[in-house]
Motif scaffolding. Structure first.
Motif, PDB file in Angstrom:
ATOM      1  N   ASN A   1       1.932  -4.501  -9.590  1.00 25.73           N
ATOM      2  CA  ASN A   1       1.433  -5.673  -8.884  1.00 25.73           C
ATOM      3  C   ASN A   1       1.194  -5.437  -7.391  1.00 25.73           C
ATOM      4  O   ASN A   1       0.821  -6.356  -6.677  1.00 25.73           O
ATOM      5  CB  ASN A   1       2.416  -6.833  -9.057  1.00 25.73           C
ATOM      6  N   ALA A   2       1.433  -4.224  -6.940  1.00 25.01           N
ATOM      7  CA  ALA A   2       1.308  -3.959  -5.498  1.00 25.01           C
ATOM      8  C   ALA A   2      -0.164  -3.922  -5.081  1.00 25.01           C
ATOM      9  O   ALA A   2      -1.002  -3.379  -5.774  1.00 25.01           O
ATOM     10  CB  ALA A   2       1.983  -2.636  -5.159  1.00 25.01           C
ATOM     11  N   ARG A   3      -0.449  -4.514  -3.925  1.00 25.01           N
ATOM     12  CA  ARG A   3      -1.823  -4.503  -3.418  1.00 25.01           C
ATOM     13  C   ARG A   3      -2.092  -3.207  -2.645  1.00 25.01           C
ATOM     14  O   ARG A   3      -3.177  -2.667  -2.668  1.00 25.01           O
ATOM     15  CB  ARG A   3      -2.058  -5.720  -2.517  1.00 25.01           C
ATOM     16  N   ILE A   4      -1.058  -2.733  -1.972  1.00 19.33           N
ATOM     17  CA  ILE A   4      -1.184  -1.463  -1.246  1.00 19.33           C
ATOM     18  C   ILE A   4      -0.058  -0.529  -1.698  1.00 19.33           C
ATOM     19  O   ILE A   4       1.100  -0.935  -1.744  1.00 19.33           O
ATOM     20  CB  ILE A   4      -1.095  -1.661   0.287  1.00 19.33           C
ATOM     21  N   ILE A   5      -0.414   0.699  -2.015  1.00 23.31           N
ATOM     22  CA  ILE A   5       0.603   1.683  -2.389  1.00 23.31           C
ATOM     23  C   ILE A   5       0.504   2.893  -1.464  1.00 23.31           C
ATOM     24  O   ILE A   5      -0.590   3.403  -1.209  1.00 23.31           O
ATOM     25  CB  ILE A   5       0.446   2.117  -3.869  1.00 23.31           C
ATOM     26  N   LEU A   6       1.655   3.301  -0.930  1.00 22.45           N
ATOM     27  CA  LEU A   6       1.729   4.523  -0.137  1.00 22.45           C
ATOM     28  C   LEU A   6       2.437   5.565  -0.985  1.00 22.45           C
ATOM     29  O   LEU A   6       3.610   5.411  -1.289  1.00 22.45           O
ATOM     30  CB  LEU A   6       2.541   4.304   1.154  1.00 22.45           C
ATOM     31  N   ALA A   7       1.699   6.599  -1.381  1.00 21.55           N
ATOM     32  CA  ALA A   7       2.297   7.611  -2.239  1.00 21.55           C
ATOM     33  C   ALA A   7       2.472   8.905  -1.465  1.00 21.55           C
ATOM     34  O   ALA A   7       1.597   9.284  -0.679  1.00 21.55           O
ATOM     35  CB  ALA A   7       1.427   7.839  -3.460  1.00 21.55           C
TER      36      ALA A   7
ATOM     37  N   ALA B   1       3.798  -3.013   1.722  1.00 18.63           N
ATOM     38  CA  ALA B   1       3.269  -2.171   0.644  1.00 18.63           C
ATOM     39  C   ALA B   1       4.425  -1.613  -0.182  1.00 18.63           C
ATOM     40  O   ALA B   1       5.594  -1.886   0.106  1.00 18.63           O
ATOM     41  CB  ALA B   1       2.454  -1.037   1.243  1.00 18.63           C
ATOM     42  N   LYS B   2       4.105  -0.825  -1.219  1.00 16.48           N
ATOM     43  CA  LYS B   2       5.135  -0.174  -2.030  1.00 16.48           C
ATOM     44  C   LYS B   2       5.008   1.341  -1.877  1.00 16.48           C
ATOM     45  O   LYS B   2       3.905   1.877  -1.822  1.00 16.48           O
ATOM     46  CB  LYS B   2       4.959  -0.538  -3.507  1.00 16.48           C
ATOM     47  N   ALA B   3       6.159   2.015  -1.827  1.00 16.80           N
ATOM     48  CA  ALA B   3       6.159   3.476  -1.731  1.00 16.80           C
ATOM     49  C   ALA B   3       6.284   4.089  -3.120  1.00 16.80           C
ATOM     50  O   ALA B   3       6.931   3.534  -3.999  1.00 16.80           O
ATOM     51  CB  ALA B   3       7.309   3.939  -0.851  1.00 16.80           C
ATOM     52  N   ALA B   4       5.624   5.241  -3.308  1.00 10.13           N
ATOM     53  CA  ALA B   4       5.661   5.929  -4.600  1.00 10.13           C
ATOM     54  C   ALA B   4       5.571   7.430  -4.356  1.00 10.13           C
ATOM     55  O   ALA B   4       5.495   7.867  -3.194  1.00 10.13           O
ATOM     56  CB  ALA B   4       4.506   5.446  -5.470  1.00 10.13           C
TER      57      ALA B   4
END
Lengths: 247, 318
Positions: free
Chosen positions: B200-206, B229-232
């Motif tokens: 469901n994250a709009r922005i992901i920082l991987a 955002a969410k980290a991955a």
């Protein structure tokens, strides 16, 4: 305790190359033992007083996968090799394993497998096999909590949460990881592995229904295969321009 | 033609990805009858109203007398329903639940099953299921000679949408006597994991190995929280213990489709690409301008990822 570990030899998918006409080049690709099968082998190794059989299906070169497995554990190896087995999808594969276990191996307490094979990545065969054998199975196992003569308790990590299961034998467990003692095979293990004789058997020996194995017994077939499309064109910018792009 | 869709329930509610799959079934076959199937404990009640809006014509409710969290044996009940109604197609989400139930049903019915598809189509009344294989290096379109033609479908393949309807949802309750396998769940700890967080994250920082160490990932997480955002991370980053397995993106992790995907120090191995390539906008930061990740990106920055993270942290703090 009689344990059966089902393994698979797969092409190293990090080493896939392409032909000029966008087909996968299958020649000269290195074969490896499927990584999650190693978890199943480590699990088998962790069980005391176990009598471990290693089973695989494939061309005669798949003997190498069994020998590789023997470096971890095992005192009996069975290779299902018959050109009538080739082209099997997951259902035909599960049935072939089912007849082998029912008519040839006969006695077992636990079947251990990897959760997925890295080449096909379907993860369907263990469930189909347990269902055909009409035994309980637990997937996504990553730990054996305890095992005794009567039952086994395991931890299974799924996307819905963490489950603790308890089951009786016979049972099938598929491992997506192994949270237990790791083992790096030593030279003596490689020597031992070479000395164990591997039984090679065909469709007649296992009493398979010939209409239900190999390509003939596979309800699914590949209608076309192609290289993934990619239409992006990269515009290079300076780090300071980055903020403007993140909106 | 009837397309049966497995509906997943959590804490008394329909999972969002089940609506997605209902809508997808409707989208690929506007004239088919779209039915849902749900296995429910005797004492549970769920609001099914929205299924109709997102494309379903009918819902089969199978009542059981077991505990809600024991979903592992639903395959037996569904097999009985499928035998009874004979749908041409039966599809499930590629969650662990779907991937456990599907092969049990398929092998019981002696039919074929295609796992983890990223595209479904109907051609000449047949289901064409397309999926990545060979670690994402090859796409294969698969047909099935028998019915029901079965597939599990990767989360985020299709987003739910509303269809104009002139009928309401038909509901049929049923019960089957199944001898369940002897297996006991002695403990269950709900942990949604990132599966749904990232979904469901709009922005992901991987982050990849270019972030070098766990400290780099701590900074990445810090930046993610500043940005909302969410980290991955990549498989290698997970294997090195830089970030938890549940935040892994790619073939053996989660598939995501955020509006913006920022890849920090990721080289772009194909097994990673298959997990993020359908993101709306992909931005990559890498020191190697020839890294394959740039072939899959809209925006590229040739720079040290750690330095860029520090720069962005300063900017977002203000």
């Amino acid at each position: 305790m009689k344990i059966l570990v089902c393994i698979k030899q797969i092409p190293d998918t990090s080493d896939v190359r392409w032909t000029k006409d966008n087909n996968i080049l299958r020649e000269g690709v290195i074969s490896i033992l499927n990584p999650s099968d190693i978890y199943a082998l480590l699990a088998a190794k962790s069980i005391e007083n176990a009598d471990v059989t290693v089973l695989t299906m494939g061309p005669s070169a798949s003997k190498n996968a069994i020998k590789r497995a023997f470096c971890y554990v095992g005192n009996r190896g069975i290779l299902l090799s018959d050109k009538r087995f080739s082209g099997a999808d997951t259902l035909a594969t599960a049935k072939t394993l089912y007849w082998t276990i029912k008519n040839y191996i006969k006695e077992f307490d636990i079947i251990l497998t990897g959760q997925f094979a890295q080449d096909g990545d379907t993860g369907q065969t263990p469930y189909s096999l347990a269902n055909l054998l009409n035994i309980p199975n637990i997937g996504y196992v990553n730990k054996i909590n305890y095992i005794n003569e009567n039952e086994i308790s395991v931890t299974s990590v799924k996307d819905s949460g963490i489950y603790q299961y308890k089951g009786k034998f016979p049972i099938l467990l598929s491992f997506s990881k192994f949270d237990g003692k790791d083992y790096i095979p030593l030279a003596k293990d490689y020597i031992r592995a070479q000395e164990i004789k591997i039984e090679t058997i065909n469709a007649d020996v296992i009493g398979a229904n010939l209409d239900e194995i190999g390509i003939k017994g596979s309800p699914t077939y590949v209608y076309k295969a192609f290289k993934p499309q990619n239409n992006r064109v990269c515009k290079f910018i300076e780090p300071c321009e980055l903020i403007g792009e993140i909106k | 033609m009837e397309i049966l869709v497995y509906i997943q329930i959590k804490n008394g509610e329909i999972e969002d990805f089940s609506y997605d799959l209902i809508s997808y079934a409707r989208e690929i076959s506007l004239n088919a009858k779209i039915s849902g199937v749900v296995v429910l404990p005797y004492d549970s009640s769920v609001n099914f109203e929205l299924l109709n809006k997102f494309g379903a014509d009918k819902l089969y409710i199978i009542r059981t007398d077991k505990k809600e969290f024991d979903k592992t044996q639903n395959g037996g009940y569904i097999t009985e329903l499928v035998k009874k109604i004979n749908p041409e197609i039966f599809i499930l989400n590629s969650t662990t639940e779907g991937r456990e139930i599907a092969p049990i049903v398929a092998s019981s019915l002696n039919t074929g099953l295609t796992a983890d598809c990223t595209k479904l189509e109907i051609k000449d009344n047949k289901l064409v299921s397309t999926r990545p294989t060979y670690g994402g290096k090859l796409m294969a379109s698969i047909l099935c000679k028998k019915t029901p033609q079965m597939a599990t479908v990767r989360i985020n393949t299709f987003k739910k949408k509303e269809f104009e309807k002139n009928n309401s949802l038909e509901i049929e309750e049923t019960h089957f006597d199944i001898k369940e396998k002897e297996l006991e769940i002695t403990d269950f700890k709900e942990e949604t994991g990132c599966f749904f967080e990232l979904e469901n994250a709009r922005i992901i920082l991987a982050g990849g190995m270019g972030l070098k160490n766990k400290e780099g990932f701590e900074k990445l997480k810090h930046l993610a929280s500043l940005m909302g955002a969410k980290a991955a991370g990549t498989r290698k980053a997970v294997e090195n213990g830089f970030i938890e397995k549940k935040y892994q993106i790619g073939q053996t992790g989660t598939t995501v489709t955020p509006d913006i995907y920022l890849a920090f120090g990721i080289s772009g191995a194909i097994h990673h690409i298959v997990g993020m390539e359908n993101s709306k906008k992909i931005i990559a930061i890498n020191t190697d301008k020839n890294a394959p990740i740039f072939n899959h990106s809209d925006i590229g920055v040739v720079a040290d990822a750690n330095g860029v993270i520090d720069f962005l942290i300063e900017k977002y703090k203000n």
